[in-house]
Motif scaffolding. Sequence first.
Motif, PDB file in Angstrom:
ATOM      1  N   GLN A   1       0.903  -1.169   0.094  1.00 34.12           N
ATOM      2  CA  GLN A   1      -0.076   0.086  -0.026  1.00 34.12           C
ATOM      3  C   GLN A   1       0.800   1.314  -0.029  1.00 34.12           C
ATOM      4  OE1 GLN A   1      -3.343  -0.264   2.620  1.00 34.12           O
ATOM      5  NE2 GLN A   1      -3.208   1.950   3.173  1.00 34.12           N
ATOM      6  N   LYS A   2       1.897   1.182   0.780  1.00 33.68           N
ATOM      7  CA  LYS A   2       3.100   2.097   0.535  1.00 33.68           C
ATOM      8  C   LYS A   2       4.374   1.313   1.017  1.00 33.68           C
ATOM      9  CE  LYS A   2       2.088   3.654   5.520  1.00 33.68           C
ATOM     10  NZ  LYS A   2       1.540   4.660   6.340  1.00 33.68           N
ATOM     11  N   SER A   3       5.779   2.167   0.956  1.00 32.41           N
ATOM     12  CA  SER A   3       6.813   1.330   1.510  1.00 32.41           C
ATOM     13  C   SER A   3       6.651   0.798   2.881  1.00 32.41           C
ATOM     14  CB  SER A   3       7.924   2.517   1.373  1.00 32.41           C
ATOM     15  OG  SER A   3       8.323   2.714   0.070  1.00 32.41           O
ATOM     16  N   ARG A   4       7.191  -0.345   3.024  1.00 29.76           N
ATOM     17  CA  ARG A   4       7.099  -1.108   4.239  1.00 29.76           C
ATOM     18  C   ARG A   4       5.846  -1.485   4.856  1.00 29.76           C
ATOM     19  NH1 ARG A   4      12.698   0.515   7.059  1.00 29.76           N
ATOM     20  NH2 ARG A   4      13.719   1.742   5.341  1.00 29.76           N
ATOM     21  N   PHE A   5       4.827  -1.225   3.997  1.00 24.80           N
ATOM     22  CA  PHE A   5       3.279  -1.639   4.547  1.00 24.80           C
ATOM     23  C   PHE A   5       2.573  -2.380   3.561  1.00 24.80           C
ATOM     24  CE2 PHE A   5      -0.973  -0.747   5.987  1.00 24.80           C
ATOM     25  CZ  PHE A   5      -0.968  -0.924   6.958  1.00 24.80           C
ATOM     26  N   SER A   6       2.061  -3.734   3.921  1.00 22.36           N
ATOM     27  CA  SER A   6       1.281  -4.409   3.034  1.00 22.36           C
ATOM     28  C   SER A   6      -0.280  -4.452   3.258  1.00 22.36           C
ATOM     29  CB  SER A   6       1.628  -5.864   3.338  1.00 22.36           C
ATOM     30  OG  SER A   6       0.872  -6.710   2.281  1.00 22.36           O
ATOM     31  N   SER A   7      -0.854  -4.359   2.099  1.00 24.53           N
ATOM     32  CA  SER A   7      -2.296  -4.419   2.081  1.00 24.53           C
ATOM     33  C   SER A   7      -2.630  -5.595   2.273  1.00 24.53           C
ATOM     34  CB  SER A   7      -3.003  -3.816   0.845  1.00 24.53           C
ATOM     35  OG  SER A   7      -4.262  -4.154   0.685  1.00 24.53           O
ATOM     36  N   ASN A   8      -4.056  -6.066   2.381  1.00 20.86           N
ATOM     37  CA  ASN A   8      -4.666  -7.314   2.434  1.00 20.86           C
ATOM     38  C   ASN A   8      -5.893  -7.046   1.578  1.00 20.86           C
ATOM     39  OD1 ASN A   8      -6.694  -6.264   4.245  1.00 20.86           O
ATOM     40  ND2 ASN A   8      -6.916  -8.268   4.924  1.00 20.86           N
ATOM     41  N   GLY A   9      -5.894  -5.992   0.451  1.00 23.73           N
ATOM     42  CA  GLY A   9      -7.204  -5.977  -0.236  1.00 23.73           C
ATOM     43  C   GLY A   9      -6.953  -6.776  -1.573  1.00 23.73           C
ATOM     44  N   ILE A  10      -5.739  -7.135  -1.849  1.00 25.95           N
ATOM     45  CA  ILE A  10      -5.537  -8.061  -3.034  1.00 25.95           C
ATOM     46  C   ILE A  10      -4.223  -8.746  -2.591  1.00 25.95           C
ATOM     47  CG2 ILE A  10      -4.482  -6.071  -4.238  1.00 25.95           C
ATOM     48  CD1 ILE A  10      -5.435  -7.268  -6.714  1.00 25.95           C
ATOM     49  N   PHE A  11      -4.220 -10.041  -2.643  1.00 27.43           N
ATOM     50  CA  PHE A  11      -3.030 -10.969  -2.578  1.00 27.43           C
ATOM     51  C   PHE A  11      -3.295 -12.209  -3.534  1.00 27.43           C
ATOM     52  CE2 PHE A  11      -5.670 -11.466   1.000  1.00 27.43           C
ATOM     53  CZ  PHE A  11      -5.714 -13.070   1.226  1.00 27.43           C
ATOM     54  N   GLY A  12      -2.345 -12.972  -3.731  1.00 29.14           N
ATOM     55  CA  GLY A  12      -2.467 -14.282  -4.138  1.00 29.14           C
ATOM     56  C   GLY A  12      -1.456 -15.126  -3.879  1.00 29.14           C
ATOM     57  N   PHE A  13      -1.950 -16.354  -3.675  1.00 33.26           N
ATOM     58  CA  PHE A  13      -0.804 -17.629  -3.460  1.00 33.26           C
ATOM     59  C   PHE A  13      -1.332 -18.830  -3.884  1.00 33.26           C
ATOM     60  CE2 PHE A  13       0.324 -14.264  -0.269  1.00 33.26           C
ATOM     61  CZ  PHE A  13       1.728 -14.672   0.023  1.00 33.26           C
ATOM     62  N   PRO A  14      -0.507 -19.861  -4.014  1.00 31.19           N
ATOM     63  CA  PRO A  14      -1.119 -21.138  -4.241  1.00 31.19           C
ATOM     64  C   PRO A  14      -1.478 -21.955  -2.989  1.00 31.19           C
ATOM     65  CG  PRO A  14       1.403 -21.182  -4.226  1.00 31.19           C
ATOM     66  CD  PRO A  14       0.942 -19.619  -4.172  1.00 31.19           C
ATOM     67  N   ALA A  15      -2.327 -23.057  -3.316  1.00 31.77           N
ATOM     68  CA  ALA A  15      -2.760 -23.535  -1.998  1.00 31.77           C
ATOM     69  C   ALA A  15      -1.844 -24.069  -0.955  1.00 31.77           C
ATOM     70  CB  ALA A  15      -3.876 -24.646  -2.727  1.00 31.77           C
ATOM     71  N   HIS A  16      -2.164 -23.941   0.068  1.00 34.04           N
ATOM     72  CA  HIS A  16      -1.399 -24.548   1.466  1.00 34.04           C
ATOM     73  C   HIS A  16      -0.033 -23.910   1.454  1.00 34.04           C
ATOM     74  CE1 HIS A  16      -4.031 -28.408   0.753  1.00 34.04           C
ATOM     75  NE2 HIS A  16      -4.620 -27.378   1.573  1.00 34.04           N
ATOM     76  N   HIS A  17      -0.113 -22.631   1.095  1.00 34.88           N
ATOM     77  CA  HIS A  17       1.196 -21.886   1.214  1.00 34.88           C
ATOM     78  C   HIS A  17       1.489 -21.481   2.630  1.00 34.88           C
ATOM     79  CE1 HIS A  17       4.276 -18.563   0.612  1.00 34.88           C
ATOM     80  NE2 HIS A  17       4.295 -19.289  -0.748  1.00 34.88           N
ATOM     81  N   LYS A  18       2.530 -21.690   3.047  1.00 35.14           N
ATOM     82  CA  LYS A  18       2.969 -21.466   4.565  1.00 35.14           C
ATOM     83  C   LYS A  18       2.750 -20.223   5.223  1.00 35.14           C
ATOM     84  CE  LYS A  18       6.680 -22.584   8.021  1.00 35.14           C
ATOM     85  NZ  LYS A  18       6.564 -20.986   8.686  1.00 35.14           N
ATOM     86  N   PHE A  19       3.057 -19.192   4.334  1.00 34.19           N
ATOM     87  CA  PHE A  19       2.865 -17.841   5.016  1.00 34.19           C
ATOM     88  C   PHE A  19       1.502 -17.316   5.151  1.00 34.19           C
ATOM     89  CE2 PHE A  19       1.800 -13.338   4.085  1.00 34.19           C
ATOM     90  CZ  PHE A  19       2.896 -12.594   4.767  1.00 34.19           C
ATOM     91  N   ILE A  20       0.630 -18.008   4.354  1.00 31.72           N
ATOM     92  CA  ILE A  20      -0.837 -18.015   4.763  1.00 31.72           C
ATOM     93  C   ILE A  20      -1.248 -18.577   5.819  1.00 31.72           C
ATOM     94  CG2 ILE A  20      -3.334 -18.050   3.977  1.00 31.72           C
ATOM     95  CD1 ILE A  20      -1.863 -15.890   2.450  1.00 31.72           C
TER      96      ILE A  20
END
Length: 353
Positions: free
Chosen positions: A199-218
Amino acid sequence: HLCPRHDTKGPGKARMLKKIQICLCFFFVSGILYEISLLSGCFFSYVPMSKHFLTPEQILNLGKSIIFLETTERLEPPPLVSCSVESAARIYRDRPIILFMKGLTNDTALDLNSSYAAFSLLSSMKNVFIFPLQMETVFQETPLLQWYNQVIPEQEKNWVHVSSDASRLALIWKYGGIYMDTDVISIRPIPEESFLAAQKSRFSSNGIFGFPAHHKFIWDCMENFVLKYNGNIWGNQGPFLMTRMLKTICNLTDFKGTEDHSCQNISFLNPQRFYPIPYPAWGRYYEVWDKSPNFNHSYALHLWNFMNHNRKAVVAGSNTLAEKLYKAYCPTTYEDLIQNAEVRDFTRSEDVA
Protein backbone atom coordinates in the motif's frame (compact mmCIF):
# COMPACT_ATOMS: atom_id res chain seq x y z
CA HIS A 1 -5.90 -91.54 -18.24
CA LEU A 2 -7.77 -88.51 -16.94
CA CYS A 3 -7.80 -85.60 -19.41
CA PRO A 4 -8.01 -82.07 -17.92
CA ARG A 5 -11.31 -80.35 -18.73
CA HIS A 6 -11.08 -77.13 -20.71
CA ASP A 7 -12.68 -74.20 -18.80
CA THR A 8 -14.79 -72.48 -21.44
CA LYS A 9 -15.83 -69.75 -18.96
CA GLY A 10 -12.27 -68.49 -18.40
CA PRO A 11 -11.87 -66.39 -21.55
CA GLY A 12 -15.38 -64.92 -21.08
CA LYS A 13 -14.60 -63.84 -17.52
CA ALA A 14 -11.32 -62.28 -18.64
CA ARG A 15 -13.07 -60.33 -21.38
CA MET A 16 -15.71 -59.12 -18.93
CA LEU A 17 -13.08 -57.96 -16.42
CA LYS A 18 -11.22 -56.15 -19.17
CA LYS A 19 -14.40 -54.35 -20.23
CA ILE A 20 -15.06 -53.30 -16.64
CA GLN A 21 -11.50 -51.99 -16.32
CA ILE A 22 -11.84 -50.04 -19.55
CA CYS A 23 -15.13 -48.50 -18.36
CA LEU A 24 -13.61 -47.49 -15.03
CA CYS A 25 -10.62 -45.95 -16.76
CA PHE A 26 -12.97 -44.07 -19.10
CA PHE A 27 -14.94 -42.55 -16.21
CA PHE A 28 -11.71 -41.66 -14.37
CA VAL A 29 -10.21 -39.94 -17.40
CA SER A 30 -13.52 -38.22 -18.15
CA GLY A 31 -13.53 -36.79 -14.64
CA ILE A 32 -10.01 -35.43 -15.04
CA LEU A 33 -10.83 -33.96 -18.45
CA TYR A 34 -13.95 -32.35 -16.99
CA GLU A 35 -11.90 -30.65 -14.26
CA ILE A 36 -9.36 -29.46 -16.82
CA SER A 37 -12.10 -28.19 -19.09
CA LEU A 38 -13.24 -25.80 -16.37
CA LEU A 39 -10.13 -23.76 -17.09
CA SER A 40 -10.64 -23.66 -20.82
CA GLY A 41 -12.76 -21.46 -23.01
CA CYS A 42 -14.84 -24.44 -24.12
CA PHE A 43 -16.24 -24.82 -20.61
CA PHE A 44 -17.38 -21.23 -20.48
CA SER A 45 -19.05 -21.60 -23.87
CA TYR A 46 -21.98 -23.55 -22.46
CA VAL A 47 -22.48 -21.84 -19.15
CA PRO A 48 -24.39 -20.19 -17.46
CA MET A 49 -27.07 -22.88 -17.94
CA SER A 50 -24.90 -25.67 -16.54
CA LYS A 51 -22.80 -23.69 -14.06
CA HIS A 52 -25.65 -23.50 -11.55
CA PHE A 53 -25.17 -27.22 -10.89
CA LEU A 54 -21.52 -26.80 -9.88
CA THR A 55 -20.46 -26.57 -6.24
CA PRO A 56 -17.97 -24.08 -4.78
CA GLU A 57 -15.52 -26.93 -4.15
CA GLN A 58 -15.59 -28.04 -7.79
CA ILE A 59 -14.62 -24.55 -8.91
CA LEU A 60 -12.24 -23.71 -6.06
CA ASN A 61 -10.30 -26.99 -6.25
CA LEU A 62 -8.88 -25.83 -9.56
CA GLY A 63 -6.80 -23.31 -7.60
CA LYS A 64 -7.08 -20.60 -10.27
CA SER A 65 -10.06 -18.64 -8.97
CA ILE A 66 -10.34 -14.88 -8.47
CA ILE A 67 -12.25 -14.53 -5.18
CA PHE A 68 -14.46 -11.67 -3.98
CA LEU A 69 -16.33 -11.51 -0.65
CA GLU A 70 -19.50 -9.75 0.46
CA THR A 71 -19.72 -10.15 4.25
CA THR A 72 -22.75 -7.91 4.78
CA GLU A 73 -26.26 -9.32 4.44
CA ARG A 74 -27.11 -7.33 1.33
CA LEU A 75 -28.18 -9.21 -1.77
CA GLU A 76 -27.98 -6.36 -4.27
CA PRO A 77 -24.34 -5.68 -5.18
CA PRO A 78 -23.84 -1.92 -5.65
CA PRO A 79 -22.36 -0.70 -8.96
CA LEU A 80 -18.76 -0.64 -7.66
CA VAL A 81 -18.98 -4.31 -6.59
CA SER A 82 -20.49 -5.20 -9.95
CA CYS A 83 -17.73 -3.27 -11.73
CA SER A 84 -15.02 -5.04 -9.75
CA VAL A 85 -16.39 -8.49 -10.56
CA GLU A 86 -17.12 -7.67 -14.21
CA SER A 87 -13.68 -6.17 -14.80
CA ALA A 88 -12.03 -9.29 -13.35
CA ALA A 89 -14.24 -11.50 -15.53
CA ARG A 90 -13.12 -9.58 -18.62
CA ILE A 91 -9.41 -9.50 -17.75
CA TYR A 92 -9.26 -13.15 -16.60
CA ARG A 93 -11.55 -14.77 -19.17
CA ASP A 94 -10.05 -18.25 -18.69
CA ARG A 95 -10.36 -18.23 -14.88
CA PRO A 96 -13.40 -18.63 -12.63
CA ILE A 97 -14.49 -15.43 -10.87
CA ILE A 98 -16.27 -16.21 -7.60
CA LEU A 99 -18.36 -13.83 -5.52
CA PHE A 100 -19.20 -15.22 -2.08
CA MET A 101 -22.19 -13.50 -0.43
CA LYS A 102 -23.03 -13.91 3.24
CA GLY A 103 -26.66 -12.89 2.71
CA LEU A 104 -27.13 -15.62 0.14
CA THR A 105 -28.23 -19.07 1.30
CA ASN A 106 -28.76 -22.36 -0.49
CA ASP A 107 -32.50 -21.66 -0.24
CA THR A 108 -32.31 -18.17 -1.75
CA ALA A 109 -33.96 -18.21 -5.16
CA LEU A 110 -31.87 -15.78 -7.22
CA ASP A 111 -31.11 -16.33 -10.87
CA LEU A 112 -30.83 -14.57 -14.19
CA ASN A 113 -34.39 -13.23 -13.77
CA SER A 114 -33.71 -11.81 -10.32
CA SER A 115 -35.23 -8.46 -9.42
CA TYR A 116 -31.73 -7.45 -8.31
CA ALA A 117 -30.25 -5.87 -11.43
CA ALA A 118 -26.60 -6.37 -10.48
CA PHE A 119 -27.20 -9.98 -9.48
CA SER A 120 -28.77 -10.74 -12.85
CA LEU A 121 -25.98 -8.92 -14.65
CA LEU A 122 -23.21 -10.84 -12.90
CA SER A 123 -25.01 -14.20 -13.10
CA SER A 124 -25.20 -13.86 -16.87
CA MET A 125 -21.40 -13.68 -17.21
CA LYS A 126 -20.05 -17.04 -18.29
CA ASN A 127 -17.08 -17.25 -15.91
CA VAL A 128 -18.74 -15.60 -12.88
CA PHE A 129 -20.03 -17.82 -10.07
CA ILE A 130 -22.02 -16.57 -7.08
CA PHE A 131 -22.14 -18.75 -3.96
CA PRO A 132 -23.28 -18.43 -0.34
CA LEU A 133 -20.51 -17.60 2.12
CA GLN A 134 -20.72 -20.27 4.83
CA MET A 135 -18.00 -19.30 7.26
CA GLU A 136 -18.11 -22.38 9.45
CA THR A 137 -17.46 -24.51 6.38
CA VAL A 138 -14.75 -22.16 5.12
CA PHE A 139 -12.87 -22.28 8.44
CA GLN A 140 -12.87 -26.05 8.71
CA GLU A 141 -9.36 -27.54 8.99
CA THR A 142 -7.79 -24.12 9.65
CA PRO A 143 -6.59 -22.40 12.85
CA LEU A 144 -9.52 -20.00 12.44
CA LEU A 145 -12.25 -22.50 13.32
CA GLN A 146 -11.63 -22.38 17.08
CA TRP A 147 -11.62 -18.58 16.99
CA TYR A 148 -14.85 -18.52 14.98
CA ASN A 149 -16.59 -20.88 17.42
CA GLN A 150 -15.63 -18.67 20.37
CA VAL A 151 -16.14 -15.17 18.98
CA ILE A 152 -19.52 -13.41 19.47
CA PRO A 153 -20.24 -11.42 16.27
CA GLU A 154 -22.85 -9.19 17.95
CA GLN A 155 -20.17 -7.90 20.33
CA GLU A 156 -17.63 -7.16 17.57
CA LYS A 157 -17.74 -3.56 16.31
CA ASN A 158 -15.73 -4.42 13.17
CA TRP A 159 -17.29 -7.81 12.46
CA VAL A 160 -17.98 -7.20 8.76
CA HIS A 161 -14.29 -6.42 8.21
CA VAL A 162 -12.85 -8.99 10.64
CA SER A 163 -14.94 -11.83 9.23
CA SER A 164 -13.87 -10.83 5.73
CA ASP A 165 -10.19 -10.75 6.80
CA ALA A 166 -10.52 -14.28 8.15
CA SER A 167 -12.52 -15.69 5.24
CA ARG A 168 -10.09 -14.52 2.58
CA LEU A 169 -7.15 -16.12 4.39
CA ALA A 170 -8.93 -19.46 4.77
CA LEU A 171 -10.13 -19.58 1.16
CA ILE A 172 -6.75 -18.74 -0.34
CA TRP A 173 -4.96 -21.18 1.95
CA LYS A 174 -7.32 -24.05 1.15
CA TYR A 175 -7.72 -23.49 -2.57
CA GLY A 176 -5.17 -20.95 -3.82
CA GLY A 177 -5.85 -18.18 -6.32
CA ILE A 178 -6.20 -14.41 -6.01
CA TYR A 179 -8.31 -12.50 -3.51
CA MET A 180 -9.58 -9.02 -4.41
CA ASP A 181 -11.62 -6.47 -2.49
CA THR A 182 -14.93 -5.52 -4.10
CA ASP A 183 -13.66 -2.00 -4.82
CA VAL A 184 -10.76 -3.16 -7.01
CA ILE A 185 -11.10 -2.58 -10.76
CA SER A 186 -8.90 -4.92 -12.82
CA ILE A 187 -7.18 -3.37 -15.84
CA ARG A 188 -4.58 -6.02 -16.85
CA PRO A 189 -3.58 -9.53 -15.67
CA ILE A 190 -1.37 -9.94 -12.61
CA PRO A 191 1.65 -12.00 -13.69
CA GLU A 192 2.59 -13.15 -10.18
CA GLU A 193 1.39 -16.28 -8.36
CA SER A 194 2.66 -15.58 -4.82
CA PHE A 195 2.35 -11.89 -4.04
CA LEU A 196 1.36 -9.22 -1.56
CA ALA A 197 0.44 -5.67 -2.53
CA ALA A 198 2.34 -2.79 -0.97
CA GLN A 199 0.00 0.00 0.00
CA LYS A 200 3.06 2.14 0.65
CA SER A 201 6.72 1.45 1.43
CA ARG A 202 7.12 -1.19 4.16
CA PHE A 203 3.34 -1.60 4.56
CA SER A 204 1.25 -4.37 3.01
CA SER A 205 -2.39 -4.28 2.08
CA ASN A 206 -4.63 -7.31 2.39
CA GLY A 207 -7.10 -5.94 -0.17
CA ILE A 208 -5.51 -7.98 -2.92
CA PHE A 209 -3.08 -10.90 -2.70
CA GLY A 210 -2.45 -14.24 -4.33
CA PHE A 211 -0.86 -17.55 -3.32
CA PRO A 212 -1.00 -21.22 -4.32
CA ALA A 213 -2.96 -23.54 -2.04
CA HIS A 214 -1.44 -24.51 1.33
CA HIS A 215 1.22 -21.83 1.27
CA LYS A 216 3.06 -21.58 4.60
CA PHE A 217 2.85 -17.77 4.73
CA ILE A 218 -0.97 -17.85 4.71
CA TRP A 219 -1.04 -20.59 7.36
CA ASP A 220 1.26 -18.51 9.56
CA CYS A 221 -1.02 -15.51 9.02
CA MET A 222 -4.03 -17.52 10.22
CA GLU A 223 -2.18 -18.62 13.35
CA ASN A 224 -1.14 -15.04 14.09
CA PHE A 225 -4.70 -13.89 13.40
CA VAL A 226 -5.86 -16.02 16.35
CA LEU A 227 -2.84 -15.42 18.57
CA LYS A 228 -2.92 -11.61 18.23
CA TYR A 229 -6.66 -11.20 17.82
CA ASN A 230 -8.07 -7.80 18.73
CA GLY A 231 -11.29 -6.99 16.94
CA ASN A 232 -11.43 -3.49 18.42
CA ILE A 233 -8.45 -2.29 16.39
CA TRP A 234 -9.47 -1.78 12.77
CA GLY A 235 -7.06 -3.54 10.42
CA ASN A 236 -5.32 -5.53 13.15
CA GLN A 237 -6.38 -8.78 11.45
CA GLY A 238 -5.99 -7.30 7.97
CA PRO A 239 -3.23 -5.05 6.59
CA PHE A 240 -1.43 -4.84 9.93
CA LEU A 241 -1.44 -8.64 10.12
CA MET A 242 0.02 -9.01 6.63
CA THR A 243 2.63 -6.36 7.36
CA ARG A 244 3.85 -7.81 10.67
CA MET A 245 4.01 -11.32 9.20
CA LEU A 246 5.96 -10.09 6.17
CA LYS A 247 8.40 -8.31 8.47
CA THR A 248 9.18 -11.58 10.25
CA ILE A 249 10.63 -13.08 7.07
CA CYS A 250 11.75 -10.04 5.07
CA ASN A 251 13.90 -6.97 5.58
CA LEU A 252 11.52 -4.40 4.13
CA THR A 253 13.00 -1.34 2.44
CA ASP A 254 11.55 1.71 0.72
CA PHE A 255 10.52 1.61 -2.92
CA LYS A 256 12.73 3.94 -4.96
CA GLY A 257 10.80 3.84 -8.23
CA THR A 258 8.35 1.42 -9.82
CA GLU A 259 10.35 -1.71 -8.99
CA ASP A 260 8.88 -4.66 -7.07
CA HIS A 261 10.55 -6.32 -4.11
CA SER A 262 10.91 -10.06 -3.53
CA CYS A 263 11.56 -12.13 -0.42
CA GLN A 264 11.48 -15.92 0.02
CA ASN A 265 9.67 -16.36 -3.31
CA ILE A 266 6.97 -13.87 -2.32
CA SER A 267 6.68 -10.79 -4.53
CA PHE A 268 5.98 -7.57 -2.64
CA LEU A 269 4.46 -5.50 -5.41
CA ASN A 270 5.07 -1.78 -5.79
CA PRO A 271 2.28 0.57 -4.61
CA GLN A 272 1.91 1.65 -8.25
CA ARG A 273 0.53 -1.80 -9.10
CA PHE A 274 -2.76 -1.28 -7.22
CA TYR A 275 -2.56 2.00 -5.30
CA PRO A 276 -1.32 4.66 -7.75
CA ILE A 277 -3.77 7.04 -6.06
CA PRO A 278 -3.05 6.72 -2.30
CA TYR A 279 -5.85 6.68 0.26
CA PRO A 280 -5.53 10.34 1.37
CA ALA A 281 -6.34 11.31 -2.23
CA TRP A 282 -9.11 8.73 -2.78
CA GLY A 283 -11.60 11.44 -3.78
CA ARG A 284 -9.65 12.11 -6.98
CA TYR A 285 -11.31 9.06 -8.53
CA TYR A 286 -14.57 11.04 -8.43
CA GLU A 287 -13.10 14.24 -9.89
CA VAL A 288 -12.71 15.45 -13.47
CA TRP A 289 -9.09 15.35 -14.64
CA ASP A 290 -7.63 17.66 -17.30
CA LYS A 291 -5.64 14.66 -18.50
CA SER A 292 -6.52 11.21 -17.20
CA PRO A 293 -3.59 9.09 -15.94
CA ASN A 294 -2.68 6.07 -18.06
CA PHE A 295 -1.91 3.72 -15.13
CA ASN A 296 0.73 1.99 -17.25
CA HIS A 297 2.40 0.55 -14.14
CA SER A 298 -0.81 -0.82 -12.61
CA TYR A 299 -2.55 -4.20 -12.73
CA ALA A 300 -5.68 -3.01 -10.93
CA LEU A 301 -6.97 0.08 -9.13
CA HIS A 302 -8.22 0.17 -5.53
CA LEU A 303 -10.94 2.83 -5.20
CA TRP A 304 -10.82 3.07 -1.37
CA ASN A 305 -14.54 2.57 -0.83
CA PHE A 306 -13.96 2.36 2.94
CA MET A 307 -12.99 6.05 2.84
CA ASN A 308 -16.09 6.98 0.83
CA HIS A 309 -18.27 7.98 3.77
CA ASN A 310 -20.27 10.50 1.71
CA ARG A 311 -21.04 7.78 -0.81
CA LYS A 312 -19.69 9.47 -3.89
CA ALA A 313 -20.98 7.56 -6.90
CA VAL A 314 -20.39 7.33 -10.62
CA VAL A 315 -22.82 9.56 -12.48
CA ALA A 316 -23.43 9.22 -16.21
CA GLY A 317 -22.05 12.20 -18.11
CA SER A 318 -20.00 13.50 -15.17
CA ASN A 319 -16.70 12.83 -17.02
CA THR A 320 -14.98 11.85 -13.76
CA LEU A 321 -12.05 9.47 -13.68
CA ALA A 322 -14.24 6.77 -12.11
CA GLU A 323 -16.81 7.10 -14.91
CA LYS A 324 -14.06 6.64 -17.51
CA LEU A 325 -12.82 3.54 -15.69
CA TYR A 326 -16.34 2.08 -15.64
CA LYS A 327 -16.75 2.72 -19.37
CA ALA A 328 -13.41 1.08 -20.16
CA TYR A 329 -13.32 -1.92 -17.80
CA CYS A 330 -16.92 -2.70 -16.80
CA PRO A 331 -19.04 -1.36 -19.67
CA THR A 332 -22.01 -3.64 -18.96
CA THR A 333 -22.20 -2.45 -15.36
CA TYR A 334 -21.92 1.14 -16.59
CA GLU A 335 -24.69 0.73 -19.14
CA ASP A 336 -27.09 -1.32 -17.00
CA LEU A 337 -26.56 0.12 -13.52
CA ILE A 338 -25.53 3.71 -14.25
CA GLN A 339 -27.08 4.85 -17.54
CA ASN A 340 -30.22 2.71 -17.44
CA ALA A 341 -30.79 3.41 -13.75
CA GLU A 342 -30.81 7.14 -14.43
CA VAL A 343 -33.26 6.65 -17.29
CA ARG A 344 -35.53 4.60 -15.01
CA ASP A 345 -35.32 7.22 -12.25
CA PHE A 346 -36.14 9.99 -14.75
CA THR A 347 -39.14 8.04 -16.08
CA ARG A 348 -40.44 7.48 -12.54
CA SER A 349 -40.14 11.16 -11.66
CA GLU A 350 -42.11 12.09 -14.79
CA ASP A 351 -44.83 9.56 -13.88
CA VAL A 352 -45.10 11.07 -10.38
CA ALA A 353 -45.32 14.57 -11.82
